[in-house]
Design a protein around this motif. Sequence first.
Motif, PDB file in Angstrom:
ATOM      1  N   UNK A 180    -108.448  -1.424  44.656  1.00 27.00           N
ATOM      2  CA  UNK A 180    -108.025  -1.457  46.056  1.00 27.00           C
ATOM      3  C   UNK A 180    -109.232  -1.603  46.972  1.00 27.00           C
ATOM      4  N   UNK A 181    -108.957  -2.020  48.176  1.00 24.76           N
ATOM      5  CA  UNK A 181    -110.010  -2.196  49.170  1.00 24.76           C
ATOM      6  C   UNK A 181    -110.455  -0.846  49.736  1.00 24.76           C
ATOM      7  N   UNK A 182    -111.728  -0.755  50.048  1.00 32.85           N
ATOM      8  CA  UNK A 182    -112.352   0.414  50.679  1.00 32.85           C
ATOM      9  C   UNK A 182    -112.476   1.587  49.694  1.00 32.85           C
ATOM     10  N   UNK A 183    -113.214   2.571  50.109  1.00 33.48           N
ATOM     11  CA  UNK A 183    -113.492   3.743  49.291  1.00 33.48           C
ATOM     12  C   UNK A 183    -112.490   4.850  49.601  1.00 33.48           C
ATOM     13  N   UNK A 184    -111.667   5.206  48.635  1.00 30.06           N
ATOM     14  CA  UNK A 184    -110.721   6.305  48.826  1.00 30.06           C
ATOM     15  C   UNK A 184    -111.510   7.615  48.807  1.00 30.06           C
ATOM     16  N   UNK A 185    -111.331   8.419  49.830  1.00 32.79           N
ATOM     17  CA  UNK A 185    -112.152   9.623  49.982  1.00 32.79           C
ATOM     18  C   UNK A 185    -111.801  10.702  48.961  1.00 32.79           C
ATOM     19  N   UNK A 190    -122.672  -5.604  41.401  1.00 31.90           N
ATOM     20  CA  UNK A 190    -123.061  -5.998  42.759  1.00 31.90           C
ATOM     21  C   UNK A 190    -122.719  -5.015  43.864  1.00 31.90           C
ATOM     22  N   UNK A 191    -121.940  -3.978  43.564  1.00 26.89           N
ATOM     23  CA  UNK A 191    -121.523  -3.062  44.623  1.00 26.89           C
ATOM     24  C   UNK A 191    -121.975  -1.649  44.305  1.00 26.89           C
ATOM     25  N   UNK A 192    -122.486  -0.987  45.332  1.00 26.10           N
ATOM     26  CA  UNK A 192    -123.003   0.369  45.184  1.00 26.10           C
ATOM     27  C   UNK A 192    -121.868   1.359  45.027  1.00 26.10           C
ATOM     28  N   UNK A 249    -116.776   1.823  43.934  1.00 21.76           N
ATOM     29  CA  UNK A 249    -117.734   0.747  44.091  1.00 21.76           C
ATOM     30  C   UNK A 249    -118.136   0.574  45.556  1.00 21.76           C
ATOM     31  N   UNK A 250    -118.139   1.637  46.316  1.00 25.94           N
ATOM     32  CA  UNK A 250    -118.508   1.547  47.726  1.00 25.94           C
ATOM     33  C   UNK A 250    -117.411   0.934  48.555  1.00 25.94           C
TER      34      UNK A 250
END
Length: 309
Positions: free
Chosen positions: A174-179, A305-307, A220-221
């Motif tokens: 999914x998009x964005x970082x789930x907290x 490629x993603x932090x 993945x950030x």
Amino acid sequence: METLRFEVEQADDKKRIDVFLAEKISEYSRSYIQKLIKDGLVLVNGEKVKPNFKVKPGCIIDVTIPPPQEISLQPEPMELDIVYEDDDIVVVNKPQGMVVHPAPGNYSGTLVNALLYSCDELSGIGGIIRPGIVHRLDKDTSGLLVVAKNDAAHRSLAQQLKDRTLKRVYWCIVEKNIKGDKGVINAPIGRHPINRKKMAVLNAPTAKPAVTHFKVLERFGEYTLVEARLETGRTHQIRVHMAYIGHPVVGDSVYGSRKQKFNLKGQVLHAKKLGLIHPSTGEYMEFEAPLPEYFENLLDILRKNYTKN
């Protein structure tokens, strides 16, 4: 042949006629209604119109519904990834891009066509175009589903769905970082009030209860790998619920961003685990399908490629 008549009220002033009719005749899709309009089967005050015609209060609209066409589905030889099969059920690992069952305008190349070729018998409860189909996966969702080969098996599996004992676990990115690390989305889902091809979280009598449990597997950030377990099974449930909490499934141009970074062919959503009670033996059985290539490829890109956070 059936003819329906509607009179436009003030509340519907200036609505497109295809939108107006899709709301009034919810059992038909907007695209089907547009076809009726183009075929001259929709008249406004006795005159033919175009799908973008804006209705006005007092307009009388007559809609002629042609009789259903007789359908004859053809068995088609196609390669299937059959995970398990016996006299009662067949468990299939469906590839991304395959439609589960035929629909108007699309009567070939589906999972049902392939099953009719590979199986001697399928349950008839689902009707002519859905033989054996107890539950579905969207065209661009890959993974496991179970098909009934006889009516007794179909009734048993359908009851398990109703009782919420059929285990269905999905993986998605999914998009964005789930907290948080896990959560439960309890939000009713119904047909979108304007776009009849979409579903939406609604506070309306027509919406049905929908519950999705999820937990974070990897971060993945900018993206998150998630495991989602269905408690209910509404159309597009995971896609709608994840978008509802602000984390649409990557590659989902319907409920997420139309602009996609990764040149995907659809949403990154895979039915990874399936658990059921066998209709004849009463034994609990569980199956698991490995992540498909498109899913693994994206994970490789994200890991490189993603932090991670």
